[in-house]
Design an enzyme around this catalytic site. Structure first.
Site, PDB file in Angstrom:
ATOM      1  N   LYS A  67       0.827  -1.202   0.000  1.00 38.00           N
ATOM      2  CA  LYS A  67       0.000   0.000   0.000  1.00 38.00           C
ATOM      3  C   LYS A  67       0.869   1.263   0.000  1.00 38.00           C
ATOM      4  CE  LYS A  67      -3.820  -2.370   2.346  1.00 38.00           C
ATOM      5  NZ  LYS A  67      -4.696  -2.411   3.535  1.00 38.00           N
ATOM      6  N   TYR A 127     -12.464  -1.954  -3.151  1.00 33.24           N
ATOM      7  CA  TYR A 127     -12.973  -2.001  -1.783  1.00 33.24           C
ATOM      8  C   TYR A 127     -14.506  -1.967  -1.729  1.00 33.24           C
ATOM      9  CZ  TYR A 127      -8.403  -1.674   0.534  1.00 33.24           C
ATOM     10  OH  TYR A 127      -7.151  -1.937   1.011  1.00 33.24           O
ATOM     11  N   ASN A 179      -1.944  -0.097   7.035  1.00 31.89           N
ATOM     12  CA  ASN A 179      -1.402  -1.397   7.443  1.00 31.89           C
ATOM     13  C   ASN A 179      -0.537  -2.080   6.386  1.00 31.89           C
ATOM     14  OD1 ASN A 179      -3.438  -2.272   5.784  1.00 31.89           O
ATOM     15  ND2 ASN A 179      -4.651  -3.243   7.399  1.00 31.89           N
ATOM     16  N   HIS A 233      -1.852  -5.409   1.343  1.00 27.07           N
ATOM     17  CA  HIS A 233      -3.157  -6.028   1.081  1.00 27.07           C
ATOM     18  C   HIS A 233      -2.935  -7.426   0.518  1.00 27.07           C
ATOM     19  CE1 HIS A 233      -7.161  -6.837  -0.466  1.00 27.07           C
ATOM     20  NE2 HIS A 233      -6.544  -7.289  -1.550  1.00 27.07           N
ATOM     21  N   GLU A 256      -9.722  -9.749  -7.824  1.00 23.97           N
ATOM     22  CA  GLU A 256      -8.718  -8.694  -7.690  1.00 23.97           C
ATOM     23  C   GLU A 256      -7.611  -8.816  -8.746  1.00 23.97           C
ATOM     24  OE1 GLU A 256      -7.724  -9.093  -3.542  1.00 23.97           O
ATOM     25  OE2 GLU A 256      -9.646  -8.243  -2.920  1.00 23.97           O
TER      26      GLU A 256
HETATM   27  P1  ABT Z   1      -7.099  -5.221   3.163  1.00 23.54           P
HETATM   28  O1  ABT Z   1      -5.932  -6.031   2.772  1.00 23.54           O
HETATM   29  O2  ABT Z   1      -6.803  -3.752   3.017  1.00 23.54           O
HETATM   30  O3  ABT Z   1      -8.350  -5.634   2.482  1.00 23.54           O
HETATM   31  O4  ABT Z   1      -7.245  -5.478   4.714  1.00 23.54           O
HETATM   32  P2  ABT Z   1      -7.866  -6.756   5.410  1.00 23.54           P
HETATM   33  O5  ABT Z   1      -8.457  -7.680   4.397  1.00 23.54           O
HETATM   34  O6  ABT Z   1      -6.867  -7.311   6.340  1.00 23.54           O
HETATM   35  O7  ABT Z   1      -9.006  -6.104   6.257  1.00 23.54           O
HETATM   36  P3  ABT Z   1     -10.368  -5.533   5.764  1.00 23.54           P
HETATM   37  B1  ABT Z   1     -11.494  -5.864   6.799  1.00 23.54           B
HETATM   38  O8  ABT Z   1     -10.676  -5.981   4.363  1.00 23.54           O
HETATM   39  O9  ABT Z   1     -10.120  -3.985   5.803  1.00 23.54           O
HETATM   40  C1  ABT Z   1     -10.029  -3.231   4.629  1.00 23.54           C
HETATM   41  C2  ABT Z   1      -9.375  -1.916   4.930  1.00 23.54           C
HETATM   42  O10 ABT Z   1     -10.178  -1.172   5.793  1.00 23.54           O
HETATM   43  C3  ABT Z   1      -9.419  -0.689   6.868  1.00 23.54           C
HETATM   44  N1  ABT Z   1     -10.245  -0.698   8.058  1.00 23.54           N
HETATM   45  C4  ABT Z   1     -10.895  -1.843   8.387  1.00 23.54           C
HETATM   46  C5  ABT Z   1     -10.345   0.448   8.811  1.00 23.54           C
HETATM   47  O11 ABT Z   1      -9.735   1.476   8.483  1.00 23.54           O
HETATM   48  N2  ABT Z   1     -11.120   0.424   9.927  1.00 23.54           N
HETATM   49  C6  ABT Z   1     -11.784  -0.721  10.323  1.00 23.54           C
HETATM   50  O12 ABT Z   1     -12.470  -0.692  11.336  1.00 23.54           O
HETATM   51  C7  ABT Z   1     -11.671  -1.901   9.511  1.00 23.54           C
HETATM   52  C8  ABT Z   1     -12.389  -3.178   9.880  1.00 23.54           C
HETATM   53  C9  ABT Z   1      -8.246  -1.595   6.992  1.00 23.54           C
HETATM   54  C10 ABT Z   1      -8.010  -2.047   5.592  1.00 23.54           C
HETATM   55  N3  ABT Z   1      -7.095  -1.171   4.915  1.00 23.54           N
HETATM   56  N4  ABT Z   1      -6.326  -0.393   4.934  1.00 23.54           N
HETATM   57  N5  ABT Z   1      -5.579   0.351   4.562  1.00 23.54           N
HETATM   58 MG    MG Z   2      -9.670  -7.208   2.782  1.00 24.73          MG
END
Ligand code: ABT
Ligand code: MG
Length: 137
Positions: free
Chosen positions: A9, A49, A112, A115, A126
């Site tokens: 990212k 997303y 984080n 992805h 994807e």
């Molecule tokens: P991605 O790999 O980004 O899809 O992350 P992951 O699959 O581990 O987690 P999910 B649940 O898909 O989260 C998508 C993005 O949304 C962000 N997020 C998620 C928040 O900011 N707050 C929240 O409460 C949650 C649940 C984290 C992930 N991305 N970023 N950047």
């Molecule tokens: Mg995800």
């Protein structure tokens, strides 16, 4: 052979972590079959997303993922979808185990680093969103 979509990212690219992340998956034994540095458009971000469209953090998520270049990749190997998720660590880096990418390099859930597709269905979707057939070797 199973394939997954992984992406460094914008925060990971800015912090010069592309090499470190690629190295982890190479050393594990997976094969890189496609890769490119690219700027995600708002349209692609919303599509990628889509499952989070109704969530309160959706706007910030799209803003973040389009805030700078990402490094998009396709990796291949046995059980690569679930093992890559395991190597990435928990979505919330505060809960990610040390030794995982997020456990070692991230602090907050909004940024984080990496992805990875979370199922065979999302991997196929994807990979198709980010790569043309002829870009994979
Ligand atoms: P991605 O790999 O980004 O899809 O992350 P992951 O699959 O581990 O987690 P999910 B649940 O898909 O989260 C998508 C993005 O949304 C962000 N997020 C998620 C928040 O900011 N707050 C929240 O409460 C949650 C649940 C984290 C992930 N991305 N970023 N950047
Ligand atoms: Mg995800």
């Amino acid at each position: 052979m199973e394939k997954t979509f992984l992406m460094v990212k914008p925060d990971g690219v800015k912090r010069n972590l592309i090499g470190e992340i690629v190295s982890r998956f190479e050393k594990k034994g997976y094969n890189l079959v496609g890769a490119k540095l690219m700027q995600i458009s708002p349209e692609l971000a919303q599509e990628h997303y889509g499952e989070h469209k109704e969530r309160p953090f959706f706007g910030e998520l799209v803003e973040f993922i389009t805030s700078g270049p990402v490094f998009a990749m396709v990796w291949e190997g046995e059980n690569v979808i679930s093992t890559a998720r395991f190597m990435m660590g928990a979505t919330n880096p505060a809960e990610a185990t040390p030794g995982t990418v997020r456990g070692d390099y991230a602090i907050t859930v909004g940024e984080n680093i990496i992805h990875g597709s979370d199922s065979p269905e999302s991997a196929e979707r994807e990979i198709g969103l980010f790569f043309k057939e002829e870009e994979l070797v």
